[in-house]
Motif scaffolding. Structure first.
Motif, PDB file in Angstrom:
ATOM      1  N   UNK A 131      -0.966   9.660  -2.114  1.00  0.00           N
ATOM      2  CA  UNK A 131      -0.918   8.395  -2.824  1.00  0.00           C
ATOM      3  C   UNK A 131       0.465   7.763  -2.681  1.00  0.00           C
ATOM      4  N   UNK A 132       0.495   6.447  -2.421  1.00  0.00           N
ATOM      5  CA  UNK A 132       1.745   5.703  -2.324  1.00  0.00           C
ATOM      6  C   UNK A 132       1.584   4.334  -2.950  1.00  0.00           C
ATOM      7  N   UNK A 133       2.596   3.476  -2.784  1.00  0.00           N
ATOM      8  CA  UNK A 133       2.532   2.147  -3.374  1.00  0.00           C
ATOM      9  C   UNK A 133       2.888   1.081  -2.349  1.00  0.00           C
ATOM     10  N   UNK A 134       2.577  -0.172  -2.703  1.00  0.00           N
ATOM     11  CA  UNK A 134       2.843  -1.318  -1.849  1.00  0.00           C
ATOM     12  C   UNK A 134       3.464  -2.442  -2.669  1.00  0.00           C
ATOM     13  N   UNK A 135       4.500  -3.085  -2.118  1.00  0.00           N
ATOM     14  CA  UNK A 135       5.094  -4.295  -2.677  1.00  0.00           C
ATOM     15  C   UNK A 135       5.255  -5.283  -1.533  1.00  0.00           C
ATOM     16  N   UNK A 136       4.953  -6.565  -1.770  1.00  0.00           N
ATOM     17  CA  UNK A 136       4.998  -7.509  -0.661  1.00  0.00           C
ATOM     18  C   UNK A 136       5.164  -8.943  -1.128  1.00  0.00           C
ATOM     19  N   UNK A 137       5.678  -9.760  -0.218  1.00  0.00           N
ATOM     20  CA  UNK A 137       5.664 -11.210  -0.334  1.00  0.00           C
ATOM     21  C   UNK A 137       4.924 -11.750   0.873  1.00  0.00           C
ATOM     22  N   UNK A 138       4.004 -12.688   0.668  1.00  0.00           N
ATOM     23  CA  UNK A 138       3.161 -13.169   1.769  1.00  0.00           C
ATOM     24  C   UNK A 138       3.229 -14.685   1.882  1.00  0.00           C
ATOM     25  N   UNK A 139       2.820 -15.193   3.057  1.00  0.00           N
ATOM     26  CA  UNK A 139       2.700 -16.623   3.277  1.00  0.00           C
ATOM     27  C   UNK A 139       1.495 -16.853   4.177  1.00  0.00           C
ATOM     28  N   UNK A 140       0.733 -17.906   3.883  1.00  0.00           N
ATOM     29  CA  UNK A 140      -0.471 -18.189   4.650  1.00  0.00           C
ATOM     30  C   UNK A 140      -0.596 -19.656   4.987  1.00  0.00           C
ATOM     31  N   UNK A 141      -1.277 -19.946   6.079  1.00  0.00           N
ATOM     32  CA  UNK A 141      -1.435 -21.320   6.558  1.00  0.00           C
ATOM     33  C   UNK A 141      -2.867 -21.553   7.004  1.00  0.00           C
TER      34      UNK A 141
END
Length: 200
Positions: A56-66
């Protein structure tokens, strides 16, 4: 992981409906740019010559979509992710902390005024900023199988659900490059992931 799932469901149930917002912070009926944040959990494993169970692990993110087309709800999404990968079983413990850039294509289906479904697929490119491999027998570390490769590339697919500005996705990543930094040994790092976030 069970506590994370319970928490995400509780948050979704506690949020009221805001009819003035378009689904997911972007409107499926017109061209737009969106960005957001993600956090969640992963269940990663290693397959191949070296096969190790899930960790088990974790995820952190910033995203951008077009949005790519005015006539079709097709979107291109990328971002910068911090992901924990690896595997764990018996005396083997593999940990890899990665910076990851996915490039996925999404297609939107408007389910209701406030809900949209967005299946997605595309490649990802990752670099392990730190990694560790432990193989112990009777408390003694054994150097033998492999060290994790810092560079990793693969594909991810899954489906996201938008509720107003809230976003929830479930998907799977399978590694294409060899995760083992040793000649003659093949290993691939895979992961089931569940992410929650907000789009703006």
């Amino acid at each position: 992981m069970k506590k994370l799932l319970v928490s995400l469901v509780a948050v979704l149930m506690a949020v009221p409906t805001f009819a003035q917002f378009s689904s997911g912070g972007f409107d499926l009926s017109k061209e737009n740019l969106y960005y957001g944040v993600r956090f969640g959990g992963t269940s990663a494993s290693v397959s191949g010559d070296v096969s190790v169970g899930s960790k088990i692990g974790m995820t952190l993110a910033g995203i951008i979509g077009l949005r790519l087309s005015q006539s079709t709800p097709v979107f291109l999404e990328s971002g910068l992710y911090y992901t924990q990968r690896g595997a764990k079983e018996d005396n083997i413990d593999i940990t890899s902390n990665n910076l990851e850039i996915p490039i996925v294509v999404k297609y939107g289906f408007q389910v209701s005024d406030n809900i949209a479904l967005l299946p997605f697929i595309g490649p990802y490119f990752a670099y392990a900023v730190s990694s560790d491999y432990d193989y112990k027998i009777n408390g003694v570390e054994y150097e033998g199988a492999f060290r994790p490769n810092r560079n990793n590339m693969g594909f991810k697919f899954g489906c996201g659900a938008e509720y107003n500005k809230l976003y929830l996705e479930l998907g799977y990543q399978f590694g294409v490059t060899n995760f083992a930094d040793k000649d003659g040994v093949t290993a691939h790092n895979n992961a089931l992931f569940l992410n929650f976030g907000v789009n703006f």
